[in-house]
Scaffold this motif. Sequence first.
Motif, PDB file in Angstrom:
ATOM      1  N   ARG A 148      -6.646   0.959  35.215  1.00 47.60           N
ATOM      2  CA  ARG A 148      -6.897   2.429  35.543  1.00 47.60           C
ATOM      3  C   ARG A 148      -6.251   2.625  37.241  1.00 47.60           C
ATOM      4  NH1 ARG A 148     -11.813   2.066  32.687  1.00 47.60           N
ATOM      5  NH2 ARG A 148     -12.928   1.801  34.588  1.00 47.60           N
ATOM      6  N   SER A 149      -6.519   1.719  37.933  1.00 49.47           N
ATOM      7  CA  SER A 149      -6.067   1.839  39.323  1.00 49.47           C
ATOM      8  C   SER A 149      -4.841   1.598  39.514  1.00 49.47           C
ATOM      9  CB  SER A 149      -7.330   0.755  40.001  1.00 49.47           C
ATOM     10  OG  SER A 149      -8.440   1.134  39.801  1.00 49.47           O
ATOM     11  N   GLY A 150      -3.950   1.265  38.390  1.00 46.47           N
ATOM     12  CA  GLY A 150      -2.579   0.756  38.816  1.00 46.47           C
ATOM     13  C   GLY A 150      -2.442  -0.397  39.479  1.00 46.47           C
ATOM     14  N   LEU A 151      -3.395  -1.450  39.405  1.00 51.32           N
ATOM     15  CA  LEU A 151      -3.032  -2.803  40.071  1.00 51.32           C
ATOM     16  C   LEU A 151      -2.990  -3.951  38.935  1.00 51.32           C
ATOM     17  CD1 LEU A 151      -6.128  -2.937  42.483  1.00 51.32           C
ATOM     18  CD2 LEU A 151      -3.793  -2.655  43.086  1.00 51.32           C
ATOM     19  N   SER A 152      -2.276  -5.052  39.157  1.00 51.65           N
ATOM     20  CA  SER A 152      -2.105  -6.151  38.370  1.00 51.65           C
ATOM     21  C   SER A 152      -3.476  -6.680  38.101  1.00 51.65           C
ATOM     22  CB  SER A 152      -1.370  -7.258  38.848  1.00 51.65           C
ATOM     23  OG  SER A 152      -1.373  -8.283  37.991  1.00 51.65           O
ATOM     24  N   SER A 153      -4.013  -7.101  36.942  1.00 51.58           N
ATOM     25  CA  SER A 153      -5.196  -7.890  36.627  1.00 51.58           C
ATOM     26  C   SER A 153      -4.871  -9.365  36.847  1.00 51.58           C
ATOM     27  CB  SER A 153      -5.566  -7.781  35.067  1.00 51.58           C
ATOM     28  OG  SER A 153      -4.481  -8.023  34.106  1.00 51.58           O
ATOM     29  N   SER A 154      -3.905  -9.857  37.365  1.00 48.28           N
ATOM     30  CA  SER A 154      -3.809 -11.158  37.627  1.00 48.28           C
ATOM     31  C   SER A 154      -4.291 -11.317  39.060  1.00 48.28           C
ATOM     32  CB  SER A 154      -2.471 -11.621  37.574  1.00 48.28           C
ATOM     33  OG  SER A 154      -1.468 -11.095  38.458  1.00 48.28           O
ATOM     34  N   SER A 155      -4.726 -12.481  39.569  1.00 47.94           N
ATOM     35  CA  SER A 155      -5.240 -12.566  40.733  1.00 47.94           C
ATOM     36  C   SER A 155      -5.267 -14.345  40.923  1.00 47.94           C
ATOM     37  CB  SER A 155      -6.510 -12.238  41.045  1.00 47.94           C
ATOM     38  OG  SER A 155      -7.302 -12.446  42.204  1.00 47.94           O
ATOM     39  N   SER A 213     -23.924  -1.691  51.681  1.00 46.24           N
ATOM     40  CA  SER A 213     -24.498  -0.733  50.706  1.00 46.24           C
ATOM     41  C   SER A 213     -23.515   0.487  50.403  1.00 46.24           C
ATOM     42  CB  SER A 213     -25.757  -0.351  50.719  1.00 46.24           C
ATOM     43  OG  SER A 213     -25.992   0.492  51.902  1.00 46.24           O
ATOM     44  N   ARG A 214     -22.613   0.600  51.346  1.00 51.11           N
ATOM     45  CA  ARG A 214     -21.438   1.705  51.194  1.00 51.11           C
ATOM     46  C   ARG A 214     -20.293   1.238  50.583  1.00 51.11           C
ATOM     47  NH1 ARG A 214     -19.813   4.703  56.424  1.00 51.11           N
ATOM     48  NH2 ARG A 214     -18.735   5.727  54.752  1.00 51.11           N
ATOM     49  N   VAL A 215     -20.111   0.045  50.220  1.00 52.12           N
ATOM     50  CA  VAL A 215     -18.895  -0.344  49.630  1.00 52.12           C
ATOM     51  C   VAL A 215     -18.554   0.459  48.190  1.00 52.12           C
ATOM     52  CG1 VAL A 215     -18.953  -2.599  50.553  1.00 52.12           C
ATOM     53  CG2 VAL A 215     -19.709  -2.260  48.190  1.00 52.12           C
ATOM     54  N   ALA A 216     -19.676   0.889  47.740  1.00 51.91           N
ATOM     55  CA  ALA A 216     -19.495   1.803  46.297  1.00 51.91           C
ATOM     56  C   ALA A 216     -18.913   3.042  46.728  1.00 51.91           C
ATOM     57  CB  ALA A 216     -20.778   2.173  45.787  1.00 51.91           C
ATOM     58  N   ASP A 217     -18.561   3.484  48.008  1.00 60.02           N
ATOM     59  CA  ASP A 217     -17.780   4.549  48.163  1.00 60.02           C
ATOM     60  C   ASP A 217     -16.374   4.365  47.942  1.00 60.02           C
ATOM     61  OD1 ASP A 217     -20.245   5.844  48.977  1.00 60.02           O
ATOM     62  OD2 ASP A 217     -19.877   5.552  51.064  1.00 60.02           O
ATOM     63  N   PHE A 218     -15.986   3.168  48.080  1.00 57.95           N
ATOM     64  CA  PHE A 218     -14.558   3.090  47.719  1.00 57.95           C
ATOM     65  C   PHE A 218     -14.251   3.148  46.453  1.00 57.95           C
ATOM     66  CE2 PHE A 218     -14.717  -0.568  51.345  1.00 57.95           C
ATOM     67  CZ  PHE A 218     -14.110   0.276  52.266  1.00 57.95           C
ATOM     68  N   ALA A 219     -13.073   3.502  46.418  1.00 59.46           N
ATOM     69  CA  ALA A 219     -12.383   3.843  44.888  1.00 59.46           C
ATOM     70  C   ALA A 219     -12.178   2.312  43.987  1.00 59.46           C
ATOM     71  CB  ALA A 219     -11.171   4.361  44.961  1.00 59.46           C
ATOM     72  N   THR A 220     -12.476   2.330  42.970  1.00 60.93           N
ATOM     73  CA  THR A 220     -12.467   1.149  42.202  1.00 60.93           C
ATOM     74  C   THR A 220     -11.232   0.330  42.628  1.00 60.93           C
ATOM     75  OG1 THR A 220     -13.246   2.191  40.329  1.00 60.93           O
ATOM     76  CG2 THR A 220     -12.404   0.312  39.787  1.00 60.93           C
ATOM     77  N   GLY A 221      -9.942   0.861  42.421  1.00 58.03           N
ATOM     78  CA  GLY A 221      -8.804   0.219  42.909  1.00 58.03           C
ATOM     79  C   GLY A 221      -8.821  -0.614  44.239  1.00 58.03           C
ATOM     80  N   LEU A 222      -9.226  -0.075  45.373  1.00 54.15           N
ATOM     81  CA  LEU A 222      -9.551  -0.552  46.643  1.00 54.15           C
ATOM     82  C   LEU A 222     -10.621  -1.565  46.430  1.00 54.15           C
ATOM     83  CD1 LEU A 222      -8.608  -0.616  49.535  1.00 54.15           C
ATOM     84  CD2 LEU A 222     -10.292   1.177  50.041  1.00 54.15           C
TER      85      LEU A 222
END
Length: 349
Positions: free
Chosen positions: A40-47, A169-178
């Motif tokens: 959904r975020s346009g990222l690769s699922s490999s890491s 506790s604010r990291v949830a403010d980031f979009a999922t992709g980030l």
Amino acid sequence: MKSIAYKFVQVALTKIDSEDRLTDFSLLAGGADYSRRAARSGLSSSSSRSSTLDSLQDSIDVIGILHPVVLMKSGDGYKIICGHRRVAIGQTLGQIEIPARVTESDLDPETLLALNLMENRAHRSYSDIEKGRILHKLVQAGVNEEMIIGKYMPIVGLERSKKLFQEFSRVADFATGLQLLLHEMNVPARVFCSLLKWSAPSQNIALKIFAALRPGVNKWRELIELAEEIAVIEKTSPGEILARAEIQTLIAQNGLEKHEKYDRVVQLLTPLRYPVLHDLRMKIARLIDQLSLGSRSKIRVHESFETDEIKIEIKGRDRKALIEEVERLENAVKSPAMEELLRLLKRLE
């Protein structure tokens, strides 16, 4: 925490609610939920961080699940307390049942979260992004700030600090992709906290840039600071700086390695951050060119102009070549360009 009764049973995987993510803290690459969020975020699922899950899947495929998952009875089904990855792998491998410790107690969200943290405390480490997600989930569960700081922050490996609590506790403010990218690249909070001050559009631009360049942690910091400092100078946003056409064109260019693209992006931004220094370097470079030295002679000045000292390097393979270079250098030293170069460096002292 009160003692909780469990019974050991085999549970059908179809009875387990895999969509309930309350106690799933992991952003580990390779999981089914990770893959959906990455897509959904346009990222690769490999890491590079996916090897842990791959190893777990290989182990389960060969010898099965030896460590039971922990479940809570919920209506006709079950909620996962511990073992989201094992459940996901079991489903991927087409298993029918999974060994489980099941409690029929109706546990509140804080207790569920606490049980997971205690279960994984000895053998689970979290990225800073995951730590922030845990703190956010505790907040959502209604746990007060003092309890989180005093009890739960040490469990996830954080100091008892109100400032750290507010940042993490604010990291949830980031979009999922980030969030996924910061986790994959194991970027620490001391670096990514600056991004919390960026607007959502600026964060989206940062995601695209860093996903394309994938630099090391120090280079993350360098590029973030450059964008922020230039934005202040030009009274705009960091995203507007990184979204400029020349940078986007460079990012999309084929034939360059990621580190080469990163270096060129920094080269584009540095003159904007240090315009006076850039102009000075350009002026000195023009004066040195006017000296008309051969390829075997080099004149160097201090990179940051902390001294007016000039260094001269001469190369030659024989006496004749060296004499020619010395004569050429003698003419250069007497030239107006050298006089202006010396005067310019002297003013910088």
